[in-house]
Design a protein around this motif. Structure first.
Motif, short mmCIF file in Angstrom:
data_model
loop_
_atom_site.label_atom_id
_atom_site.label_comp_id
_atom_site.label_asym_id
_atom_site.label_seq_id
_atom_site.Cartn_x
_atom_site.Cartn_y
_atom_site.Cartn_z
N GLU A 76 0.87 -1.18 0.00
CA GLU A 76 0.00 0.00 0.00
C GLU A 76 0.90 1.23 0.00
N ASN A 78 0.50 5.21 0.21
CA ASN A 78 -0.39 6.35 0.46
C ASN A 78 -1.85 5.99 0.19
N ARG A 79 -2.24 4.87 0.81
CA ARG A 79 -3.63 4.38 0.79
C ARG A 79 -4.12 3.97 -0.60
N SER A 80 -3.17 3.60 -1.47
CA SER A 80 -3.56 3.08 -2.79
C SER A 80 -2.50 2.08 -3.25
N SER A 116 -3.11 -1.90 8.95
CA SER A 116 -4.23 -1.99 8.01
C SER A 116 -4.07 -3.16 7.05
N THR A 118 -2.79 -3.44 4.15
CA THR A 118 -3.05 -3.03 2.75
C THR A 118 -4.54 -3.00 2.38
N ALA A 120 -6.67 -0.60 2.29
CA ALA A 120 -7.07 0.52 1.42
C ALA A 120 -6.60 0.26 -0.02
N ALA A 121 -5.35 -0.22 -0.16
CA ALA A 121 -4.82 -0.51 -1.50
C ALA A 121 -5.66 -1.60 -2.17
N HIS A 124 -8.89 -0.42 -3.58
CA HIS A 124 -8.75 0.22 -4.89
C HIS A 124 -8.61 -0.82 -6.00
#
Ligand code: FNR
Length: 189
Positions: A76, A78-80, A116, A118, A120-121, A124
């Motif tokens: 991940e 920056n959250r992507s 987290s 990953t 958030a990534a 996406h």
């Protein structure tokens, strides 16, 4: 045996995501044959380059087309997802109407030192991959928090419970691929 094209979103030789991919490969021995796809020599996406497509892009499209399935193992950033991975997804999705991702069974996983895992990534990726045509397995999910020693030098998962869960993931992914394709003979590397 199914042939799986594996995309690791980090090019670091000591990447925790590469380690996770290798651990999954070990657990999947005899069921899935992993082929690690090179993505760090692709140009940045440029529509004009289709006039004389770069050899690396055509190689990438051929490798995906020849695979029974695709697997993305991503850090991940920056959250992507890392830009290098997005670039490697965009190229094979074009020219319009000629995406080689179409109807490829696929799965995702990710490793980070952060709590987290990953998430958030991967969220996406879950919105990108179906758009380019990948038939993405919904669950089980893998949110791997990498800690020293979690995967040993032989790519063996040291935590028994985690190893059991990842074995279940391998079984489900193998079943998922089987819904779309028939197994091929193992290919000598
Ligand atoms: C990170 N990292 C990170 N981690 C995370 O859990 N959430 C995040 O949003 C980010 N953002 C981020 C941005 C950038 C530019 C870098 C370089 C790193 C940390 C990252 O997950 C960690 O470095 C992983 O170990 C990278 O994966 P590999 O290279 O070990 O596979």
């Amino acid at each position: 045996m199914y042939r799986v094209a594996v995309f690791v979103g980090s090019t670091r030789p000591t990447s925790s995501n590469l380690k996770l991919a290798k651990a999954l490969e070990k657990l999947a021995a005899g069921k899935l044959q992993f082929q690690y796809i090179k993505i760090d020599n692709l140009p940045f996406y440029d529509d004009a380059l289709w006039n004389d497509p770069p050899a690396e892009v055509m190689r990438l499209k051929r490798e995906i087309a020849a695979a029974d399935a695709v697997l993305f193992v991503t850090p991940e950033y920056n959250r992507s997802i890392p830009g290098i991975l997005k670039n490697a997804i965009d190229w094979p999705s074009r020219p319009f109407g000629e995406s080689v991702w179409t109807d490829k069974p696929g799965a995702i996983a990710g490793a980070t030192g952060g709590v987290s895992g990953t998430a958030a990534a991967q969220a996406h990726l879950r919105s990108i991959l179906p758009v380019v045509g990948v038939a993405l397995m919904g669950r089980p999910e893998i949110y791997f928090q990498s800690r020293p020693g979690a995967i040993d030098d032989d790519h063996h998962i040291t935590d028994e419970r985690l190893s059991t869960n990842l074995n279940i993931w391998v079984e489900r992914f193998t079943d998922w691929i089987g819904m779309f394709t028939k197994p091929q003979q193992a290919v000598e590397e």
